[in-house]
Structure formats: C-alpha cells, structure tokens
Design a protein around this motif. Sequence first.
Motif, PDB file in Angstrom:
ATOM      1  N   SER A   5      66.253 134.447 103.951  1.00 14.93           N
ATOM      2  CA  SER A   5      67.279 134.677 102.937  1.00 14.93           C
ATOM      3  C   SER A   5      66.607 135.247 101.697  1.00 14.93           C
ATOM      4  N   SER A   6      67.414 135.788 100.801  1.00 14.33           N
ATOM      5  CA  SER A   6      66.865 136.339  99.564  1.00 14.33           C
ATOM      6  C   SER A   6      66.188 135.265  98.725  1.00 14.33           C
ATOM      7  N   SER A   7      66.768 134.057  98.713  1.00 11.75           N
ATOM      8  CA  SER A   7      66.169 132.960  97.942  1.00 11.75           C
ATOM      9  C   SER A   7      64.838 132.528  98.548  1.00 11.75           C
ATOM     10  N   GLN A   8      64.753 132.525  99.872  1.00  8.57           N
ATOM     11  CA  GLN A   8      63.487 132.184 100.512  1.00  8.57           C
ATOM     12  C   GLN A   8      62.415 133.218 100.184  1.00  8.57           C
ATOM     13  N   LYS A   9      62.803 134.482 100.157  1.00  3.32           N
ATOM     14  CA  LYS A   9      61.857 135.534  99.779  1.00  3.32           C
ATOM     15  C   LYS A   9      61.386 135.335  98.339  1.00  3.32           C
ATOM     16  N   GLU A  10      62.314 135.017  97.433  1.00  4.13           N
ATOM     17  CA  GLU A  10      61.957 134.748  96.040  1.00  4.13           C
ATOM     18  C   GLU A  10      60.999 133.559  95.951  1.00  4.13           C
ATOM     19  N   TYR A  11      61.252 132.541  96.756  1.00  5.48           N
ATOM     20  CA  TYR A  11      60.430 131.326  96.794  1.00  5.48           C
ATOM     21  C   TYR A  11      59.006 131.642  97.243  1.00  5.48           C
ATOM     22  N   ILE A  12      58.879 132.411  98.321  1.00  5.17           N
ATOM     23  CA  ILE A  12      57.565 132.789  98.831  1.00  5.17           C
ATOM     24  C   ILE A  12      56.796 133.603  97.790  1.00  5.17           C
ATOM     25  N   ASP A  13      57.462 134.558  97.183  1.00  2.00           N
ATOM     26  CA  ASP A  13      56.802 135.369  96.150  1.00  2.00           C
ATOM     27  C   ASP A  13      56.388 134.509  94.960  1.00  2.00           C
ATOM     28  N   ALA A  14      57.228 133.524  94.609  1.00  5.51           N
ATOM     29  CA  ALA A  14      56.891 132.639  93.491  1.00  5.51           C
ATOM     30  C   ALA A  14      55.637 131.828  93.800  1.00  5.51           C
ATOM     31  N   ILE A  15      55.545 131.303  95.026  1.00  5.97           N
ATOM     32  CA  ILE A  15      54.369 130.509  95.404  1.00  5.97           C
ATOM     33  C   ILE A  15      53.108 131.370  95.362  1.00  5.97           C
ATOM     34  N   ARG A  16      53.238 132.633  95.733  1.00  5.28           N
ATOM     35  CA  ARG A  16      52.085 133.533  95.689  1.00  5.28           C
ATOM     36  C   ARG A  16      51.623 133.804  94.257  1.00  5.28           C
ATOM     37  N   ASN A  17      52.576 133.843  93.332  1.00  5.87           N
ATOM     38  CA  ASN A  17      52.273 134.339  91.992  1.00  5.87           C
ATOM     39  C   ASN A  17      52.187 133.276  90.903  1.00  5.87           C
ATOM     40  N   TYR A  18      52.601 132.050  91.200  1.00  8.49           N
ATOM     41  CA  TYR A  18      52.585 130.983  90.193  1.00  8.49           C
ATOM     42  C   TYR A  18      51.759 129.799  90.700  1.00  8.49           C
ATOM     43  N   ASP A  19      51.155 129.076  89.765  1.00 12.27           N
ATOM     44  CA  ASP A  19      50.368 127.894  90.128  1.00 12.27           C
ATOM     45  C   ASP A  19      51.246 126.670  90.367  1.00 12.27           C
ATOM     46  N   MET A  20      52.447 126.672  89.793  1.00 11.67           N
ATOM     47  CA  MET A  20      53.351 125.533  89.994  1.00 11.67           C
ATOM     48  C   MET A  20      54.762 126.064  90.233  1.00 11.67           C
TER      49      MET A  20
ATOM     50  N   ASP B  10      58.225 140.058 105.860  1.00 12.79           N
ATOM     51  CA  ASP B  10      57.213 139.409 105.026  1.00 12.79           C
ATOM     52  C   ASP B  10      56.672 138.188 105.778  1.00 12.79           C
ATOM     53  N   THR B  11      55.665 138.396 106.596  1.00  7.34           N
ATOM     54  CA  THR B  11      55.125 137.315 107.420  1.00  7.34           C
ATOM     55  C   THR B  11      54.318 136.342 106.562  1.00  7.34           C
ATOM     56  N   VAL B  12      54.757 135.095 106.556  1.00 11.10           N
ATOM     57  CA  VAL B  12      54.065 134.057 105.793  1.00 11.10           C
ATOM     58  C   VAL B  12      52.901 133.496 106.594  1.00 11.10           C
ATOM     59  N   TYR B  13      53.158 133.219 107.878  1.00 14.56           N
ATOM     60  CA  TYR B  13      52.138 132.605 108.726  1.00 14.56           C
ATOM     61  C   TYR B  13      52.520 132.812 110.180  1.00 14.56           C
ATOM     62  N   ILE B  14      51.510 132.891 111.039  1.00 18.04           N
ATOM     63  CA  ILE B  14      51.723 132.969 112.491  1.00 18.04           C
ATOM     64  C   ILE B  14      51.248 131.655 113.084  1.00 18.04           C
ATOM     65  N   THR B  15      52.134 130.902 113.723  1.00 18.92           N
ATOM     66  CA  THR B  15      51.813 129.564 114.223  1.00 18.92           C
ATOM     67  C   THR B  15      50.872 129.639 115.415  1.00 18.92           C
ATOM     68  N   SER B  16      50.395 128.462 115.817  1.00 24.18           N
ATOM     69  CA  SER B  16      49.499 128.376 116.976  1.00 24.18           C
ATOM     70  C   SER B  16      50.199 128.856 118.249  1.00 24.18           C
ATOM     71  N   LYS B  17      51.526 128.848 118.239  1.00 23.77           N
ATOM     72  CA  LYS B  17      52.297 129.328 119.391  1.00 23.77           C
ATOM     73  C   LYS B  17      52.714 130.785 119.217  1.00 23.77           C
ATOM     74  N   LYS B  18      52.063 131.474 118.271  1.00 15.10           N
ATOM     75  CA  LYS B  18      52.292 132.899 118.009  1.00 15.10           C
ATOM     76  C   LYS B  18      53.703 133.192 117.505  1.00 15.10           C
ATOM     77  N   ARG B  19      54.323 132.224 116.870  1.00 14.38           N
ATOM     78  CA  ARG B  19      55.652 132.442 116.304  1.00 14.38           C
ATOM     79  C   ARG B  19      55.507 132.834 114.838  1.00 14.38           C
ATOM     80  N   LEU B  20      56.248 133.865 114.442  1.00 14.07           N
ATOM     81  CA  LEU B  20      56.198 134.323 113.058  1.00 14.07           C
ATOM     82  C   LEU B  20      57.049 133.441 112.160  1.00 14.07           C
ATOM     83  N   ILE B  21      56.503 133.056 111.030  1.00 15.57           N
ATOM     84  CA  ILE B  21      57.276 132.360 110.007  1.00 15.57           C
ATOM     85  C   ILE B  21      57.520 133.361 108.884  1.00 15.57           C
ATOM     86  N   THR B  22      58.784 133.699 108.676  1.00 16.32           N
ATOM     87  CA  THR B  22      59.165 134.678 107.663  1.00 16.32           C
ATOM     88  C   THR B  22      60.358 134.145 106.877  1.00 16.32           C
ATOM     89  N   PRO B  23      60.615 134.681 105.671  1.00 17.30           N
ATOM     90  CA  PRO B  23      61.827 134.292 104.944  1.00 17.30           C
ATOM     91  C   PRO B  23      63.079 134.692 105.720  1.00 17.30           C
TER      92      PRO B  23
END
Length: 329
Positions: free
Chosen positions: A119-134, A104-117
Amino acid sequence: MEEVSENKRSKLSFSDIDLAQQLFGENNHHLQIIAKAADVNIHARGNTLSIEGDRDGTSLAGNVLNQLYGLLKEKYPIYQADVDHAVRILSQNNHANLKAIFLDTVYITSKKRLITPKSSSQKEYIDAIRNYDMVFGIGPAGTGKTYLAMAMAVEALSRGKASRIILVRPAVEAGEALGFLPGNLAEKVDPYLRPLYDALHDMMRFEKISNLMQQGVIEVAPLAFMRGRTLNDAFIILDEAQNTTSEQMKMFLTRIGFSSKAVITGDITQTDLPAGTISGLIESKNILQEIAGIKFVFFSKIDVVRHKLVQEIINAYEGLEAKKEKVRP
C-alpha cells in the motif's frame, strides 16, 4: 499495448499473450475481482478486453489492468492478493504508481519469497525507516507495521547496517501477577513475545535464528528489561507500544544509542492499560511529532493486508463505536 476509449466503454489490447493470461488469472478470476470492485463488465477475447461501465469505473479498471500488466513485464508475479491491493490503492489515488510500491523489495525470505510494500502507506513507512533513526508506525491490526519493521531489521543485520536486533514488547496483560504464572522467567514472558518470534521465523530459518539468539545478535525481551541500558549499533523494535505507560515510553525512547535505529509500532484504539492510565504511544504522538529526526507514519483500515475479513471486522467495530458515540449523553 493499445487503448481505445469511448464514453463508458474502453478496450485494452495486450501484446504479450502469455502475460495477458497471467493478468486475467485462471478462468479470468482476476478480471472478475476487478470488475466487481469497479462495478463494470469486463469481456475477454484473446488478449483483448472490453470494459463497460460508468466513466469512473472504466477508468479505474483500465488503470488497474495497465499497471498490473506493467508489473508482469517486470517479471513480478501477480496473485489474487496483489489484484486486491492494486484496486484498493488506485481507488484511493488514481495517480499512484504500483511499480514504485510493489517493486520495492525490502527482503527476500529464506523461502525465496519477496517482502514488498502492499500500500502507499506501507511504502511511506519503509522509506521512513530507511531515512529516519526513529519511526512510529501507528494504525490498526493487519497493516504490516510489525512485519515490515522486522523485515527491515533482518535486512539491516544481513547487510551489516546493524550488529544486532532487539525486539521488545510490554507484558501488560500479566501485570503484577507475572510471578504467579508457572515456569521460569523466560517461560512466563514468552507468550507475550510470541508474535515477534512468528514474524522472525517467517523470514529466517529456525536454526539460524537459534544460533543468532544464542550469540546475542537477536534478542527478544519484555520492555522492563530495557531499563538502564544504552543500545548502540542496534535495530530496535518496540511492538504493541499502545500498552506502554508514559514512564515506560520515555524510558524506552531514551535507550537508543549511536548508530541505532528504533521503530515503535502500535494501535492506539486497542489499549490494554488500566483505566485512567495514559498510553505512552498516545502521549508521544502528541508531543514528539515536531522533533526533526522522528517520523510518524499513520495507517488506516484501507492498509489492512490480512484476510479481507479483517478489514470488514474493523469496519463493523468502527460502526459499533459510532453508534455508541451517538447514544452517549
């Protein structure tokens, strides 16, 4: 890929020899990490592994190896940190899907490094930010709360989902003595905002950040500067929120405007507020969880993605606190 299981012994065979070597690591270093974590013995011969140990250990090791191999087949490079994260995730939940997390790629940095979750909690966090306003991200240092929020903010800006990024932090340590610090106002508050700059510079080139800040597209400010504002079409991050007072937190939360998203991060175990002052983060955790549209994600020490010593340090301090609790009258 074949798997033949016996009591306390299993064999894994990987069809792609090149991927198998990447999986095993240089001098079989990845295998050594997995063997130590699962308390098993792993012997490699060509592209075939023999795993010996108790049933739980061999099952864990096999699960880690099979899922990491699956990631390699998806052209996801495996490093030592990924092996550590995989072992930790699957030790907690043997049904976890590493592909769903690591790919689940969140962002690709200027140095072409992938930022991904990681842990399971990080994945939950990313999905929450996508789906909730707060979204509230609460947990110990090193769990990626601020960093991932920053990555999501930069991604939103780059895709036109937000027209500006506003990064906020309370300058609690300076307190009322802020005026006695040397320099102008920006120089006085800059040390308290430095961690936000660090995360930002890890994702974008310095020149681009400077231009966006001059244009007001990216703003880094102390919490006090938020009073009286309404923030529309913005991605807002409040970091170190455990150091907000009840009044400050209410003020910040009511700044969010139309088409905006707010992420609030903090560690309720590391509050620097004066004794007797209620933390706005702790209070909001107690009173806002039932509101639809607000999501709380809680991290624990198993989600720490910094140097492995950080997790051991957290364990040591938790042990100290437990001893203190026992001796208190």
